[in-house]
Enzyme design. Structure first.
Site, PDB file in Angstrom:
ATOM      1  N   GLU A   3       0.821  -1.221   0.000  1.00  9.22           N
ATOM      2  CA  GLU A   3       0.000   0.000   0.000  1.00  9.22           C
ATOM      3  C   GLU A   3       0.855   1.271   0.000  1.00  9.22           C
ATOM      4  O   GLU A   3       0.610   2.211   0.764  1.00  9.22           O
ATOM      5  CB  GLU A   3      -0.947  -0.012   1.203  1.00  9.22           C
ATOM      6  CG  GLU A   3      -1.999  -1.104   1.115  1.00  9.22           C
ATOM      7  CD  GLU A   3      -3.043  -1.042   2.223  1.00  9.22           C
ATOM      8  OE1 GLU A   3      -2.907  -0.187   3.125  1.00  9.22           O
ATOM      9  OE2 GLU A   3      -3.988  -1.835   2.180  1.00  9.22           O
TER      10      GLU A   3
ATOM     11  N   GLU B 118      -5.608  -8.566  -0.259  1.00 13.55           N
ATOM     12  CA  GLU B 118      -6.333  -8.182   0.958  1.00 13.55           C
ATOM     13  C   GLU B 118      -7.794  -7.975   0.596  1.00 13.55           C
ATOM     14  O   GLU B 118      -8.116  -7.090  -0.194  1.00 13.55           O
ATOM     15  CB  GLU B 118      -5.770  -6.898   1.590  1.00 13.55           C
ATOM     16  CG  GLU B 118      -4.427  -7.070   2.268  1.00 13.55           C
ATOM     17  CD  GLU B 118      -4.014  -5.854   3.084  1.00 13.55           C
ATOM     18  OE1 GLU B 118      -4.913  -5.176   3.632  1.00 13.55           O
ATOM     19  OE2 GLU B 118      -2.800  -5.593   3.166  1.00 13.55           O
TER      20      GLU B 118
END
Length: 514
Positions: free
Chosen positions: A175, A293
């Site tokens: 991320e 995720e």
């Protein structure tokens, strides 16, 4: 009033792609109690000699996990992997800035690889591109994958394993588009670092499968442009773009039950961004998606707050969501979506595995139990085999205030050519109306309906607990029948169902009941 009808047609000639064991991945991060008192608790009555909870290992095997991503997540962007190897008494404690906790490093790389072998799962490792870079990535690859004869490979042999771990899947950071990420970088800076790291890692081991960071979620202001810039730099040296998305019930159940449609749109957008770069580059290489995720995460629900100030606890209770029947239906629907995109989604990880937004819960020193979301995941993993069929689905719709008109029926089907087995997964997203399911399987000969299960409850907000995790379980769906190649069943509102059909030699067409 008669139930609305949903029609599905499946034929062995029309296939999306193979069922991938990597689709049934999960995620273990050093966050809250996922590791400590989750998978690892020395002194627990079930702990083995290495400290792993065997009750949790049993549940992980039953869940049917094929791949586990480690050690983060946000945690990895400040992580020094060398802290978690060697004698436990010599390992340093560190501040974990991502979750404002103290990391003892009593579980590290070698320990995790031991746990993977016992759980029967493949590891997916993430490298720190937040506070570290190319050299540290090369070091961990050498430690894990080189047979021996070098400083780091011989250190692995001294610490734990004569044989190399042979780790295939590697995430190039986590991320990195997010300002919350330690070492957050703009797209151009991250793209250069990721591409440089990927090239170097491939020089060390040309069999790696590398995941470059995509956007943290579809709501990011840079979504799409981030993918374009990163792939323009790294396209030829990576295999996957990561996708992350969480879903929650923000108070309107109809919006929550539209999650499968939202995920479907997100995947299609990412594919468009990937293929745009492929076209511009005139490349023959295929880059696909690692949806590493995903889950239901009730971010706005009351829960233990993140520690702050001078409070740096070890393994605090964080993000321990309690999952409802409706959440389980959503998770089953999201798995349907992932299966239906198996041509472009080549790996996926339910985040996370134990205690932290997880299908498995534990009490320190005590029991382990299944949350509602455990059941659709375990049954889909157990029975999705062979190839995913490209279905034609006709469905009534219902109104979601946030997402508009949404199909009530969601479905996927798999076919194992070797055994002849066909499995159909179906969700009725409607909160009010039952749905008559009609599945045309006339292209398959000699099928027999062997099992029909449904997960639902009159109260869709029921959740499991340590005291009661078994009163709502998948149960036989009465009245499901196969007649003349057509499967028929009545699906309750807010329900997830699975139908298993076997090929029986010499059978004649006729009614077959579960």
């Amino acid at each position: 009033m008669a139930a609305a009808r949903g029609r599905v047609t499946g034929n062995p000639a029309f296939v999306v792609g193979p069922v991938r064991r990597e689709t049934f991945g999960a995620f273990v991060e050093h966050l809250g109690r996922c590791v400590y008192t989750g998978i690892y608790e020395p002194g627990h009555p079930t702990a083995d000699d290495a400290g792993w909870r065997r009750d949790v290992l049993d549940l992980v095997r039953e869940l049917g996990v094929g791949l586990v991503r480690y050690p983060g997540g946000n945690f990895v962007s400040g992580y020094r992997w060398e802290d978690g190897i060697g004698p436990k008494e010599d390992r340093p404690a560190r501040l974990d800035l991502a979750w404002h906790s103290t990391e003892t490093n009593q579980v590290g790389l070698d320990d995790f690889m031991d746990w993977c072998a016992k759980a029967g799962v493949e590891p997916m490792l993430a490298v720190n591109l937040g506070t570290r870079g190319v050299q540290e990535a090369l070091d961990i690859v050498e430690y894990c994958n080189h047979p021996g004869g070098t400083a780091l490979s011989d250190l692995r042999r001294k610490n734990s394993s004569d044989e190399p771990y042979g780790v295939r899947f590697w995430c190039l950071g986590n991320e990195m588009d997010g300002e919350w990420q330690i070492g957050h970088k703009p797209a151009a800076e991250y793209a250069r670092l990721a591409a440089t790291t990927a090239r170097a890692m491939r020089m060390a081991d040309d069999g790696l499968r590398l995941v470059v960071c995509g956007s943290s979620n579809s709501g990011m202001a840079t979504f799409g442009e981030w993918e374009r810039q990163v792939l323009s730099e790294a396209y030829e040296v990576v295999d996957f773009v990561s996708a992350h998305h969480y879903f929650e019930n923000a108070g309107v159940l109809e919006d929550h039950l539209a999650a499968g449609v939202v995920m479907d749109r997100f995947v299609r957008d990412i594919v468009a961004h990937i293929d745009h770069v492929k076209s511009v580059r005139k490349s023959s290489k295929a880059v696909n998606i690692s949806f590493d995720e995903w889950n239901v995460w009730h971010m706005n629900s009351p829960r233990t707050p993140l520690p702050s100030g001078d409070d740096w606890p070890e393994a605090p209770e964080l993000l321990e969501d309690l999952y409802t029947v409706a959440d389980a239906v959503v998770v089953g629907d999201l798995l349907i979506t992932l299966l239906n995109h198996t041509d472009r989604v080549h790996a996926a990880c339910l985040a996370q595995l134990v205690n932290v937004i997880a299908p498995i819960m534990t009490r320190p020193g005590g029991a382990a139990w299944k949350q509602t979301i455990f059941h659709p995941f375990a049954l889909t993993s157990a029975h999705a085999r062979g190839t995913v069929l490209r279905l034609a689905v006709v469905s009534p719709s219902f109104a979601s205030p946030r997402h508009g008109e949404i199909p009530a029926l969601s479905a996927a089907a798999t076919h194992d050519p070797a055994s002849g087995e066909v499995t159909v997964f179906a969700v009725n997203r409607s909160t009010a109306d039952p749905l008559h399911l009609d599945v045309d399987l006339g292209g398959f000969d000699g099928l027999q309906l062997t099992e029909a299960l449904s997960f639902t409850n009159d109260d869709p907000l029921w959740h499991a607990s340590e005291q009661d995790s078994t009163s709502v379980l998948p149960r036989t769906l009465e009245g499901a029948a196969l007649d003349g190649g057509r499967l028929a069943a009545e699906l309750a509102p807010v329900s997830w169902s699975v139908f298993r059909l076997a090929r029986t030699a010499g059978m004649t067409k006729g009614e077959r009941r579960a």
